[in-house]
Design an enzyme around this catalytic site. Structure first.
Site, PDB file in Angstrom:
ATOM      1  N   GLU A 177     -37.592 -24.562 -17.985  1.00  0.00           N
ATOM      2  CA  GLU A 177     -36.364 -24.962 -17.305  1.00  0.00           C
ATOM      3  C   GLU A 177     -35.863 -23.902 -16.333  1.00  0.00           C
ATOM      4  O   GLU A 177     -34.750 -23.988 -15.824  1.00  0.00           O
ATOM      5  CB  GLU A 177     -35.290 -25.322 -18.330  1.00  0.00           C
ATOM      6  N   TYR A 195     -39.021 -30.457 -26.806  1.00  0.00           N
ATOM      7  CA  TYR A 195     -40.038 -29.754 -26.026  1.00  0.00           C
ATOM      8  C   TYR A 195     -41.398 -29.950 -26.664  1.00  0.00           C
ATOM      9  O   TYR A 195     -41.537 -29.851 -27.885  1.00  0.00           O
ATOM     10  CB  TYR A 195     -39.721 -28.256 -25.960  1.00  0.00           C
ATOM     11  N   GLY A 228     -48.417 -38.301 -27.232  1.00  0.00           N
ATOM     12  CA  GLY A 228     -47.455 -39.062 -28.020  1.00  0.00           C
ATOM     13  C   GLY A 228     -46.503 -38.245 -28.868  1.00  0.00           C
ATOM     14  O   GLY A 228     -45.699 -38.813 -29.607  1.00  0.00           O
ATOM     15  N   GLY A 248     -43.868 -36.273 -27.985  1.00  0.00           N
ATOM     16  CA  GLY A 248     -42.472 -36.438 -27.587  1.00  0.00           C
ATOM     17  C   GLY A 248     -41.917 -37.778 -28.048  1.00  0.00           C
ATOM     18  O   GLY A 248     -40.815 -37.852 -28.599  1.00  0.00           O
ATOM     19  N   TYR A 268     -37.989 -40.838 -20.542  1.00  0.00           N
ATOM     20  CA  TYR A 268     -36.823 -41.337 -21.274  1.00  0.00           C
ATOM     21  C   TYR A 268     -36.474 -42.763 -20.858  1.00  0.00           C
ATOM     22  O   TYR A 268     -36.153 -43.604 -21.697  1.00  0.00           O
ATOM     23  CB  TYR A 268     -35.617 -40.426 -21.059  1.00  0.00           C
TER      24      TYR A 268
END
Length: 158
Positions: A24, A86, A95, A97, A131
């Site tokens: 990030e 993460y 898969g 996440g 998402y």
């Protein structure tokens, strides 16, 4: 495989937090120590919870989700606030996440929680698409505010 974190996982959670901060573009912001994480996750009064994603073949921890309870005054029930999700770059696409989010959604349903929320950086297009593919929607009407450092100290001393 997704499993609940144990105290033995604190060093890997700490390393994953630091990896996330680097991803990030804010490694200097990740100041939490292993001791702080241990207390927050496994102390006398845990303030947060974590799940570990393990590689099925090697058993190696390849990702994590760290979360805590929030509360909706409108719905009258708790929810989950996902502080960090993460997965190491080399393990993405397998898969992990989705499995972490599925486990948190299962916890919500099982416990009667009606929301799971999190923040995502606006430049993180891969995560945003991921998402949204799961059905999550941005809350465009809301802006996140944060007090830290001197501003927090000043207000707290008023």
């Amino acid at each position: 495989m997704i499993r609940t974190a144990t105290p033995a996982d604190v060093p890997v959670i700490h390393a994953l937090v630091r990896d996330l901060a680097a991803y990030e573009k804010a490694p200097e912001e990740a100041r939490a120590t292993e001791e702080q994480l241990r207390e927050a996750l496994f102390g006398e009064r845990p303030a947060a919870f974590a799940h570990i994603a393990q590689d099925d073949a090697t058993g190696e921890a390849v990702g994590f989700a760290l979360w805590f309870l929030n509360f909706s005054t409108w719905r009258g029930v708790h929810g989950i606030y996902l502080e960090d999700l993460y997965v190491r770059p080399e393990a993405r696409g397998a898969g992990h996440g989705r499995a972490l989010l599925t486990e948190l959604a299962r916890i919500c349903v099982e416990r009667g929680y009606e929301r799971m929320e999190w923040s995502v950086l606006d430049w993180n297009e891969p995560s945003i698409h991921f998402y949204e593919a799961l059905g999550a929607r941005p809350q465009d009407e809301w802006t996140v505010y944060r007090l830290t450092d001197d501003a927090l100290t000043t207000l707290g001393a008023a």
